[in-house]
Write a protein that holds these residues in place. Structure first.
Motif, PDB file in Angstrom:
ATOM      1  N   ILE A  40       0.839  -1.202   0.000  1.00  0.00           N
ATOM      2  CA  ILE A  40       0.000   0.000   0.000  1.00  0.00           C
ATOM      3  C   ILE A  40       0.871   1.248   0.000  1.00  0.00           C
ATOM      4  CG2 ILE A  40      -1.633   1.337   1.381  1.00  0.00           C
ATOM      5  CD1 ILE A  40      -2.885  -1.289   2.260  1.00  0.00           C
ATOM      6  N   PHE A  41       1.939   1.227   0.815  1.00  0.00           N
ATOM      7  CA  PHE A  41       2.861   2.371   0.868  1.00  0.00           C
ATOM      8  C   PHE A  41       3.475   2.633  -0.502  1.00  0.00           C
ATOM      9  CE2 PHE A  41       7.275   3.804   1.178  1.00  0.00           C
ATOM     10  CZ  PHE A  41       7.106   5.030   1.815  1.00  0.00           C
ATOM     11  N   LEU A  42       3.907   1.571  -1.183  1.00  0.00           N
ATOM     12  CA  LEU A  42       4.544   1.738  -2.494  1.00  0.00           C
ATOM     13  C   LEU A  42       3.569   2.283  -3.523  1.00  0.00           C
ATOM     14  CD1 LEU A  42       6.742  -1.498  -2.690  1.00  0.00           C
ATOM     15  CD2 LEU A  42       7.532   0.864  -2.386  1.00  0.00           C
ATOM     16  N   ILE A  43       2.322   1.776  -3.493  1.00  0.00           N
ATOM     17  CA  ILE A  43       1.321   2.254  -4.452  1.00  0.00           C
ATOM     18  C   ILE A  43       1.065   3.744  -4.254  1.00  0.00           C
ATOM     19  CG2 ILE A  43      -1.119   2.115  -5.096  1.00  0.00           C
ATOM     20  CD1 ILE A  43      -0.949  -0.901  -4.535  1.00  0.00           C
ATOM     21  N   ARG A  44       0.909   4.153  -2.996  1.00  0.00           N
ATOM     22  CA  ARG A  44       0.675   5.570  -2.717  1.00  0.00           C
ATOM     23  C   ARG A  44       1.900   6.409  -3.048  1.00  0.00           C
ATOM     24  NH1 ARG A  44      -2.737   4.851   2.951  1.00  0.00           N
ATOM     25  NH2 ARG A  44      -4.814   4.939   1.978  1.00  0.00           N
ATOM     26  N   LEU A  67      -3.706  10.900   0.865  1.00  0.00           N
ATOM     27  CA  LEU A  67      -4.927  11.198   0.123  1.00  0.00           C
ATOM     28  C   LEU A  67      -5.160  10.199  -1.003  1.00  0.00           C
ATOM     29  CD1 LEU A  67      -4.590  15.088  -0.269  1.00  0.00           C
ATOM     30  CD2 LEU A  67      -6.025  13.859   1.366  1.00  0.00           C
ATOM     31  N   PHE A  68      -4.072   9.626  -1.524  1.00  0.00           N
ATOM     32  CA  PHE A  68      -4.208   8.702  -2.647  1.00  0.00           C
ATOM     33  C   PHE A  68      -4.743   7.359  -2.162  1.00  0.00           C
ATOM     34  CE2 PHE A  68      -1.147  11.765  -4.235  1.00  0.00           C
ATOM     35  CZ  PHE A  68      -1.566  11.958  -5.547  1.00  0.00           C
ATOM     36  N   PRO A  69      -5.559   6.683  -2.976  1.00  0.00           N
ATOM     37  CA  PRO A  69      -6.124   5.392  -2.561  1.00  0.00           C
ATOM     38  C   PRO A  69      -5.065   4.302  -2.481  1.00  0.00           C
ATOM     39  CG  PRO A  69      -6.671   5.848  -4.854  1.00  0.00           C
ATOM     40  CD  PRO A  69      -6.012   7.089  -4.316  1.00  0.00           C
ATOM     41  N   SER A  70      -5.372   3.247  -1.731  1.00  0.00           N
ATOM     42  CA  SER A  70      -4.431   2.137  -1.558  1.00  0.00           C
ATOM     43  C   SER A  70      -4.367   1.249  -2.793  1.00  0.00           C
ATOM     44  CB  SER A  70      -4.812   1.295  -0.333  1.00  0.00           C
ATOM     45  OG  SER A  70      -6.144   0.838  -0.442  1.00  0.00           O
ATOM     46  N   GLU A  71      -5.327   1.402  -3.704  1.00  0.00           N
ATOM     47  CA  GLU A  71      -5.301   0.722  -4.996  1.00  0.00           C
ATOM     48  C   GLU A  71      -5.228   1.774  -6.090  1.00  0.00           C
ATOM     49  OE1 GLU A  71      -8.802  -1.620  -5.207  1.00  0.00           O
ATOM     50  OE2 GLU A  71      -8.139  -3.080  -3.697  1.00  0.00           O
ATOM     51  N   TRP A  72      -4.552   1.407  -7.187  1.00  0.00           N
ATOM     52  CA  TRP A  72      -4.369   2.396  -8.256  1.00  0.00           C
ATOM     53  C   TRP A  72      -5.695   2.609  -8.981  1.00  0.00           C
ATOM     54  CZ3 TRP A  72       0.754   4.249  -9.342  1.00  0.00           C
ATOM     55  CH2 TRP A  72       0.761   5.302 -10.251  1.00  0.00           C
ATOM     56  N   GLN A  73      -6.235   3.809  -8.839  1.00  0.00           N
ATOM     57  CA  GLN A  73      -7.483   4.182  -9.502  1.00  0.00           C
ATOM     58  C   GLN A  73      -7.225   5.449 -10.308  1.00  0.00           C
ATOM     59  OE1 GLN A  73     -10.460   4.684  -6.443  1.00  0.00           O
ATOM     60  NE2 GLN A  73     -10.001   2.707  -5.503  1.00  0.00           N
ATOM     61  N   TRP A  74      -7.273   5.334 -11.621  1.00  0.00           N
ATOM     62  CA  TRP A  74      -6.896   6.470 -12.466  1.00  0.00           C
ATOM     63  C   TRP A  74      -7.819   7.670 -12.265  1.00  0.00           C
ATOM     64  CZ3 TRP A  74      -2.395   7.318 -14.269  1.00  0.00           C
ATOM     65  CH2 TRP A  74      -1.567   6.269 -14.668  1.00  0.00           C
ATOM     66  N   GLU A  75      -9.100   7.406 -12.094  1.00  0.00           N
ATOM     67  CA  GLU A  75     -10.026   8.527 -11.897  1.00  0.00           C
ATOM     68  C   GLU A  75      -9.658   9.311 -10.639  1.00  0.00           C
ATOM     69  OE1 GLU A  75     -14.830   9.505 -11.458  1.00  0.00           O
ATOM     70  OE2 GLU A  75     -14.123   7.426 -11.534  1.00  0.00           O
ATOM     71  N   ARG A  76      -9.431   8.595  -9.540  1.00  0.00           N
ATOM     72  CA  ARG A  76      -9.061   9.257  -8.281  1.00  0.00           C
ATOM     73  C   ARG A  76      -7.691   9.919  -8.391  1.00  0.00           C
ATOM     74  NH1 ARG A  76     -10.694  12.358  -4.502  1.00  0.00           N
ATOM     75  NH2 ARG A  76      -9.751  12.033  -2.468  1.00  0.00           N
ATOM     76  N   PHE A  77      -6.759   9.260  -9.086  1.00  0.00           N
ATOM     77  CA  PHE A  77      -5.422   9.840  -9.259  1.00  0.00           C
ATOM     78  C   PHE A  77      -5.507  11.189  -9.960  1.00  0.00           C
ATOM     79  CE2 PHE A  77      -1.924  10.635 -12.205  1.00  0.00           C
ATOM     80  CZ  PHE A  77      -0.854  10.712 -11.330  1.00  0.00           C
TER      81      PHE A  77
END
Length: 460
Positions: free
Chosen positions: A3-7, A377-387
């Motif tokens: 999760i840390f790496l994804i964020r 603030l960034f989600p724990s999963e990669w979500q392009w819309e949220r990014f």
């Protein structure tokens, strides 16, 4: 760790995009007015750079620094972060920043901020064009809201559906942006209209509620009301062994009546507070719980008593009723998306600027954070819309902060250039050098304070 790496990757990509385009704005206007740019660097590079190259017949060195706290363009004949005062002692050259008219220097300095603003509006527009908007209108939240003691003293009642205030209507309550708008509206309003048991009721409000306090209170001023119906039960959990089933309604917990999961969450929070400072005897006592349930299809309540597991979980899950409410979907054509995106971006910007007043309160100062706070603030999963939504928000935030009239920021240079345009008098190089040093120390101090806040939140 994953999760840390994804964020972290999302944060680095976001910053890389924003820094490249911000510095690209300065670079573009500098080239437009034939001002020499000696270096274009993504990230800072004290002592060494990770990579650099200089194209043939070019005066600009392009580099990649190792410290991802920002970036810069080194413009010839200008006092900036490089503090190259030796160049300023040499005769003025026609390709230098200081040789150009004030209006051209002004455009070069606002170029970065201008790009950040335009980028944010463009991203919001493309997010709406690509994904549209799907949300639950507040008026469709038929169970209404759960209110805390402060709100009930103002006349709100559990189950009320907020419709509008004298400032504006309530549209949605499903994102940081919309929740912020909701609380901001209530905090500044002098009246609010709610739907209560099918009738509209108007309440008087003071008009000066503290928005930050409304959000930080436990429980908060207003949250979505969640009926106490069990959604699912974990197999072989304490609740499963006690005979609790999906669809059961919880009507009392530890001899306290309740009608919503909101109340249960509040009770569990107080239990956790006791556990954090209690002893082993307290822990054993709190593991034993009593629940009164109304099983699906039955009219007589049933009381069950059992022990929580060693982690104080009982294995009961519930979902927000949001999934059962009627949703609204809005799609945007390519050209329709631009006015909608600009409107959304402007709404986010004005809300952000309005909320800056809370920074000067004790709670607001504690909320100041650096990269840890932004990364969370960034989600724990990669979500392009949220990014992309967060990238647009951070772009607006950086643009506004950068345009503030603080020495060492773009806004500081703009302030002194406006002074020059208005008075016809140019500040001396010595004055600009001292202002730059003071501004840099102010920024370093603010950054140190923000990092300290991040560490304290992580530790505690």
């Amino acid at each position: 760790m994953e999760i840390f790496l994804i964020r972290a990757l999302q944060l680095i990509l976001c910053f890389s995009i924003l820094i490249l385009l911000h510095e690209g704005g300065h670079f573009l206007f500098a080239k437009l007015f034939k001002v020499r740019v000696e270096k274009f660097c993504l990230f800072f590079d004290p002592y060494f750079t990770l990579f650099k190259f200089k194209p043939r017949k070019s005066n600009t060195t392009y580099a990649l620094g190792w410290l991802p706290l920002g970036g810069y363009v080194k413009i010839a004949g200008m006092i900036d972060e490089s503090m190259d005062t030796e160049q300023m002692k040499k005769p003025v050259q026609h390709w230098e920043f200081r040789a150009k008219p004030a209006w051209q220097r002004l455009l070069i300095m606002i170029g970065g901020v201008l790009v950040n603003f335009l980028l944010a509006f463009f991203i919001y527009s493309m997010v709406l064009f690509t994904w549209g908007e799907t949300y639950v209108p507040i008026k469709n939240m038929t169970h209404g809201f759960k209110f805390n003691e402060t709100a009930t003293q103002l006349g709100f009642k559990d189950g009320d559906i907020p419709l509008h205030t004298n400032i504006g209507s309530f549209e949605r309550f499903d994102s940081n942006e919309s929740i912020g708008d909701f609380y901001r509206n209530l905090s500044e309003a002098t009246s609010a209209t709610v739907l209560r048991q099918g009738k509209e009721v108007t309440l008087s409000l003071p008009g000066n509620l503290n928005m930050l306090q409304m959000i930080k209170e436990e429980p908060p001023f207003a949250t979505i009301l969640m009926p106490s119906i069990i959604d699912s039960v974990a197999p072989k959990s304490p609740a499963d062994k006690a005979g609790i089933k999906a669809g059961d309604r919880l009507i009392a917990f530890n001899h306290r009546n309740l009608t919503t999961w909101n109340e249960y969450i509040d009770m569990r929070a107080r239990m956790n507070d006791v556990l954090s400072v209690g002893n082993k005897q307290d822990s054993l006592r709190l593991r034993k719980i009593s629940m009164v349930l109304l099983h699906a299809g039955n009219t007589r309540p049933d009381t069950v008593t059992f022990l929580l597991d060693k982690n104080f979980n009982m294995g009961v899950f519930w979902n927000s009723p949001i999934k059962n409410y009627q949703k609204k979907t809005v799609s945007y054509g390519f050209f329709e998306s631009f006015p909608a995106g600009i409107h959304r971006g402007w709404n986010v910007l004005t809300g952000y600027v309005n909320d800056l007043k809370y920074l000067f309160t004790a709670d607001g100062a504690k909320s100041v954070g650096s990269f840890g706070a932004i990364g969370s603030l960034f989600p724990s999963e990669w979500q392009w819309e949220r990014f992309w939504e967060l990238t647009a928000f951070i772009s607006l935030m950086l643009a506004f902060m950068n345009i503030l009239p603080i020495p060492a920021l773009d806004g500081g240079h703009v302030f002194f250039l406006l002074y020059e345009v208005i008075t016809g008098r140019k500040p001396s190089d010595t004055f600009m050098e001292r202002a730059q040093i003071i501004g840099m120390w102010l920024l370093f101090g603010l950054m140190a304070y923000a990092i300290f806040n991040d560490v304290m939140k992580f530790v505690f």
